[in-house]
Design an enzyme around this catalytic site. Structure first.
Site, PDB file in Angstrom:
ATOM      1  N   GLU A   2       8.341  -9.381 -57.126  1.00 22.15           N
ATOM      2  CA  GLU A   2       7.641  -9.172 -58.284  1.00 22.15           C
ATOM      3  C   GLU A   2       8.634  -9.015 -59.398  1.00 22.15           C
ATOM      4  O   GLU A   2       8.047  -9.226 -60.503  1.00 22.15           O
ATOM      5  CB  GLU A   2       6.908  -7.629 -57.733  1.00 22.15           C
TER       6      GLU A   2
ATOM      7  N   GLY B 285       3.189  -8.736 -44.093  1.00 24.86           N
ATOM      8  CA  GLY B 285       2.840 -10.269 -44.046  1.00 24.86           C
ATOM      9  C   GLY B 285       4.026 -11.041 -43.885  1.00 24.86           C
ATOM     10  O   GLY B 285       3.971 -12.027 -43.262  1.00 24.86           O
TER      11      GLY B 285
ATOM     12  N   ARG C 256       6.967  -2.856 -65.691  1.00 22.93           N
ATOM     13  CA  ARG C 256       5.844  -3.161 -64.665  1.00 22.93           C
ATOM     14  C   ARG C 256       4.715  -2.082 -64.904  1.00 22.93           C
ATOM     15  O   ARG C 256       5.155  -0.751 -65.205  1.00 22.93           O
ATOM     16  CB  ARG C 256       6.331  -2.825 -63.227  1.00 22.93           C
TER      17      ARG C 256
ATOM     18  N   ARG D 177      -5.045   4.221 -46.682  1.00 16.05           N
ATOM     19  CA  ARG D 177      -6.378   4.165 -47.590  1.00 16.05           C
ATOM     20  C   ARG D 177      -7.255   3.463 -46.568  1.00 16.05           C
ATOM     21  O   ARG D 177      -7.228   2.466 -45.789  1.00 16.05           O
ATOM     22  CB  ARG D 177      -6.296   3.058 -48.688  1.00 16.05           C
TER      23      ARG D 177
ATOM     24  N   ASN E 168       1.877  -1.726 -47.223  1.00 14.44           N
ATOM     25  CA  ASN E 168       1.229  -0.471 -46.919  1.00 14.44           C
ATOM     26  C   ASN E 168       0.203  -0.192 -47.591  1.00 14.44           C
ATOM     27  O   ASN E 168      -0.824   0.124 -47.112  1.00 14.44           O
ATOM     28  CB  ASN E 168       2.377   0.798 -47.547  1.00 14.44           C
TER      29      ASN E 168
ATOM     30  N   ASN F  10      10.711  -0.467 -63.256  1.00 17.50           N
ATOM     31  CA  ASN F  10       9.368   0.043 -62.418  1.00 17.50           C
ATOM     32  C   ASN F  10       9.445   1.585 -62.298  1.00 17.50           C
ATOM     33  O   ASN F  10      10.020   2.218 -61.491  1.00 17.50           O
ATOM     34  CB  ASN F  10       9.509  -0.804 -61.144  1.00 17.50           C
TER      35      ASN F  10
ATOM     36  N   ASP G 110       2.497   3.483 -40.591  1.00 21.44           N
ATOM     37  CA  ASP G 110       3.573   2.110 -40.632  1.00 21.44           C
ATOM     38  C   ASP G 110       3.249   1.132 -39.519  1.00 21.44           C
ATOM     39  O   ASP G 110       3.126   1.456 -38.300  1.00 21.44           O
ATOM     40  CB  ASP G 110       5.007   3.111 -40.332  1.00 21.44           C
TER      41      ASP G 110
ATOM     42  N   HIS H 110      -1.602  -5.582 -57.290  1.00 18.96           N
ATOM     43  CA  HIS H 110      -0.503  -6.652 -56.867  1.00 18.96           C
ATOM     44  C   HIS H 110      -0.503  -7.895 -57.393  1.00 18.96           C
ATOM     45  O   HIS H 110      -0.008  -9.057 -56.792  1.00 18.96           O
ATOM     46  CB  HIS H 110      -0.845  -6.970 -55.140  1.00 18.96           C
TER      47      HIS H 110
HETATM   48  P1  ADP Z   1       4.536  -0.969 -50.087  1.00 25.04           P
HETATM   49  O1  ADP Z   1       5.084  -1.911 -50.870  1.00 25.04           O
HETATM   50  O2  ADP Z   1       3.010  -1.245 -50.249  1.00 25.04           O
HETATM   51  O3  ADP Z   1       4.949   0.314 -50.087  1.00 25.04           O
HETATM   52  P2  ADP Z   1       5.877  -2.830 -48.098  1.00 25.04           P
HETATM   53  O4  ADP Z   1       5.281  -4.196 -48.713  1.00 25.04           O
HETATM   54  O5  ADP Z   1       7.044  -2.568 -48.323  1.00 25.04           O
HETATM   55  O6  ADP Z   1       4.684  -1.742 -48.861  1.00 25.04           O
HETATM   56  O7  ADP Z   1       5.303  -2.864 -46.658  1.00 25.04           O
HETATM   57  C1  ADP Z   1       5.434  -1.745 -45.827  1.00 25.04           C
HETATM   58  C2  ADP Z   1       4.765  -1.867 -44.220  1.00 25.04           C
HETATM   59  O8  ADP Z   1       5.585  -3.128 -43.833  1.00 25.04           O
HETATM   60  C3  ADP Z   1       5.066  -0.880 -43.250  1.00 25.04           C
HETATM   61  O9  ADP Z   1       3.859  -0.562 -42.770  1.00 25.04           O
HETATM   62  C4  ADP Z   1       6.298  -1.511 -42.418  1.00 25.04           C
HETATM   63  O10 ADP Z   1       5.972  -1.037 -41.197  1.00 25.04           O
HETATM   64  C5  ADP Z   1       5.615  -2.996 -42.382  1.00 25.04           C
HETATM   65  N1  ADP Z   1       7.094  -3.761 -41.895  1.00 25.04           N
HETATM   66  C6  ADP Z   1       6.994  -4.266 -40.841  1.00 25.04           C
HETATM   67  N2  ADP Z   1       8.265  -5.079 -40.589  1.00 25.04           N
HETATM   68  C7  ADP Z   1       8.985  -4.479 -41.619  1.00 25.04           C
HETATM   69  C8  ADP Z   1      10.339  -4.910 -41.909  1.00 25.04           C
HETATM   70  N3  ADP Z   1      11.397  -5.472 -41.222  1.00 25.04           N
HETATM   71  N4  ADP Z   1      10.877  -4.271 -42.997  1.00 25.04           N
HETATM   72  C9  ADP Z   1      10.032  -3.618 -43.871  1.00 25.04           C
HETATM   73  N5  ADP Z   1       8.556  -3.340 -43.495  1.00 25.04           N
HETATM   74  C10 ADP Z   1       8.164  -3.856 -42.565  1.00 25.04           C
END
Ligand code: ADP
Length: 397
Positions: free
Chosen positions: A385, A332, A90, A240, A210, A7, A282, A179
Site C-alpha cells: 500500500e 491471503g 494515507r 467484525r 485482520n 500512515n 488471529d 483497502h
Molecule cells: P491488518 O493489516 O488488517 O491488521 P494483516 O493483513 O496483517 O491484517 O493480517 C493479519 C492476519 O494474517 C492475522 O490473522 C494473521 O494470523 C494472519 N497471518 C497468517 N500468517 C501470517 C504471517 N506469516 N504473517 C503475518 N500474518 C499472518
C-alpha cells in the site's frame, strides 16, 4: 525522487521513505504510544534497527523525531529534509468529497475536517498527522491518498443502499469500500505479471487480513466491493461480524441491554472469528486450533471461507466472467488452507487450484497457484500500500 509516506493513527505513526527510481523503501519505521507515556520510535535503515524510547506528547513531536532520524549521520539515509520531494498521506475515508489523490492546501484541510465524522476512528488521526507534517515541513508538497478512491468508479446501482434516495443525497450514506490502495496495487501487479493490459482483465481481488474485503475489478476499474459505508460490512473478519441482518443486530442489542454505540463496538470488536471461535481473532491461532480438533475454530474458518467463496461467485456474475483471482494481505498471502477452503468445488467455473503450488511459502514474490487446466488464473500477490501512496504522490507532482 524520494517520497515520504505517512500512515498516522491516533496513537501511532508509520512511515516509509521510498526512492522512486528503485521503488524501494530506504528507511521505514513506527512511532508508538503518541500522546501517552512510554513513547517509542523504531527506525529501520541501512540494514539496522534503531529504537528510541522517549515520550511523544503529540504527532508533531513524533514527526519531528522521524525527520531527525532520517537525516541522522548514523541512522539517517538523507543529508537534509530538502531531499524529500513530497509527502504522501494515507487517508481512510474521503466520502464523496474527494475521488482521487489530492494536493493538500487550506481548503482541502477544511473539507477534511468536515468529512472526519465519516471515519471517526481513522480520519481525525490522519488529520493530526497531516497537520504535524505541515507544521514541521512548511511549504513541502503533500498529497492525500484515499483508501476509498479506487472504489469511486463503482456504478450507482452497486454503491447505493436501497434507502430513500433523498436521504442518500442529504447524508451521503452509501457504500464507499476500503483497502482501495491494496486492491489497486494487486490488480495492477496481476496484469503486469500476466503480461496483459489492465483493460483486458476481469479480476476478483481478495484482501484477506485482520480486516478483509473483496473487490470486482473490470478493466482496471473497481465495479463493486464487499465493505460498505464502514469496514463492518462484507465477509466476517478477525473481530467484525461482516454482513448481518440489521433487525437481528437491533434484537441482539436490545436483549443485551446495549446502546446503539455499544452494539456497534460489539459488532466491530467482539464478533467475527473471535466471537464464533471463542478462541482468537488471529488466523494463525485459528488454523492451529482447528488442526488440534477445536470445532468452533474450525467453524469460524468455514464461515469465513464460505463467505469469501460467495463474494467471488457474486463478483464473477457481476463481471460477466473472470480471468484472475488474487489473494493478498496477512491471511491471503500466508494461509494456504484458507485459500484452498475458499476455492474448494469451484472447478465448474474454471477455477482449479494446484494443491502443491498453493503450499508455497510466502517469499515476497508473486506466485501463480492455479492448476495447468484452470481457466481462471489464481495468484498470490504481496500487497504494498505504501508504494501505491508514493506512486500516486509522485504522479501528482
Ligand atoms: P491488518 O493489516 O488488517 O491488521 P494483516 O493483513 O496483517 O491484517 O493480517 C493479519 C492476519 O494474517 C492475522 O490473522 C494473521 O494470523 C494472519 N497471518 C497468517 N500468517 C501470517 C504471517 N506469516 N504473517 C503475518 N500474518 C499472518
Amino acid at each position: 525522487m524520494k517520497i515520504l509516506v505517512i500512515n498516522a493513527g491516533s496513537s501511532s505513526l508509520k512511515y516509509q521513505l521510498i526512492n522512486m527510481e528503485t521503488e524501494q523503501a530506504i528507511a521505514k519505521g513506527t512511532c508508538e504510544r503518541i500522546g501517552i507515556s512510554g513513547g517509542k520510535l523504531t527506525h529501520k535503515a541501512n540494514g539496522r534497527e534503531y529504537v528510541i524510547e522517549r515520550d511523544l506528547p503529540n504527532h508533531t513531536e513524533a514527526i519531528s523525531l522521524v525527520l531527525k532520524e532520517l537525516v541522522d549521520p548514523e541512522a539517517g539515509v538523507i543529508a537534509s529534509m530538502e531531499e524529500i520531494d513530497a509527502v504522501g498521506h494515507r487517508v481512510v475515508a474521503s466520502g464523496e468529497a474527494f475521488t482521487k489523490t489530492t494536493l493538500v492546501d487550506d481548503a482541502v484541510m477544511k473539507t477534511m475536517d468536515e468529512i472526519a465524522e465519516l471515519a471517526p476512528l481513522h480520519n481525525p488521526a490522519a488529520i493530526l498527522g497531516i497537520n504535524a507534517c505541515r507544521a514541521v515541513m512548511p511549504g513541502k508538497k503533500m498529497a492525500l491518498v484515499f483508501d476509498t478512491s479506487f472504489h469511486a468508479t463503482m456504478p450507482a446501482y452497486a454503491h447505493l443502499y436501497a434507502i430513500d434516495y433523498d436521504d442518500y443525497k442529504k447524508y451521503k450514506v452509501r457504500k464507499y469500500g476500503a483497502h482501495g490502495t491494496s486492491h489497486k496495487f494487486v490488480a495492477g501487479a496481476a496484469a503486469q505479471y500476466l503480461g496483459k493490459k489492465p483493460e483486458e482483465l476481469k479480476i476478483v481481488t481478495c484482501h484477506l487480513g485482520n480486516g478483509s474485503s473483496i473487490s470486482a475489478v473490470d478493466g482496471g476499474r473497481c465495479i463493486d466491493t464487499s465493505m460498505g459505508f464502514t469496514p463492518l460490512a462484507g465477509v466476517p473478519m478477525g473481530t467484525r461480524s461482516g454482513d448481518i441482518d440489521y433487525a437481528a443486530a437491533e434484537f441482539l442489542f436490545r436483549k443485551k441491554g446495549m446502546t446503539m454505540a455499544e452494539g456497534l463496538t460489539y459488532l466491530n470488536k467482539k464478533c467475527g472469528m473471535l466471537g464464533v471461535s471463542g478462541n482468537s481473532s488471529d488466523f494463525r491461532d485459528l488454523t492451529a486450533a482447528a488442526e488440534r480438533g477445536d470445532e468452533r475454530s474450525a467453524l469460524a474458518l468455514q464461515m469465513f471461507e464460505y463467505a469469501c467463496k460467495k463474494y467471488i461467485g457474486a463478483y464473477m456474475a457481476a463481471l460477466g466472467g473472470l480471468d484472475c483471482i488474487v489473494f493478498t494481505a496477512g491471511v491471503g498471502e500466508n494461509t494456504p488452507t484458507v485459500r484452498a477452503g475458499i476455492l474448494k468445488n469451484m472447478q465448474a467455473f474454471g477455477i482449479c487450484l494446484d494443491e502443491e503450488k498453493n503450499k508455497q511459502k510466502n517469499d515476497g514474490a508473486i506466485h501463480d497457484i492455479s492448476a495447468a487446466d484452470s481457466k481462471v488464473k489464481i495468484l498470490v500477490i504481496p500487497t504494498n500500500e505504501e508504494l501505491v501512496i508514493a506512486r500516486e504522490t509522485a504522479a501528482l507532482l
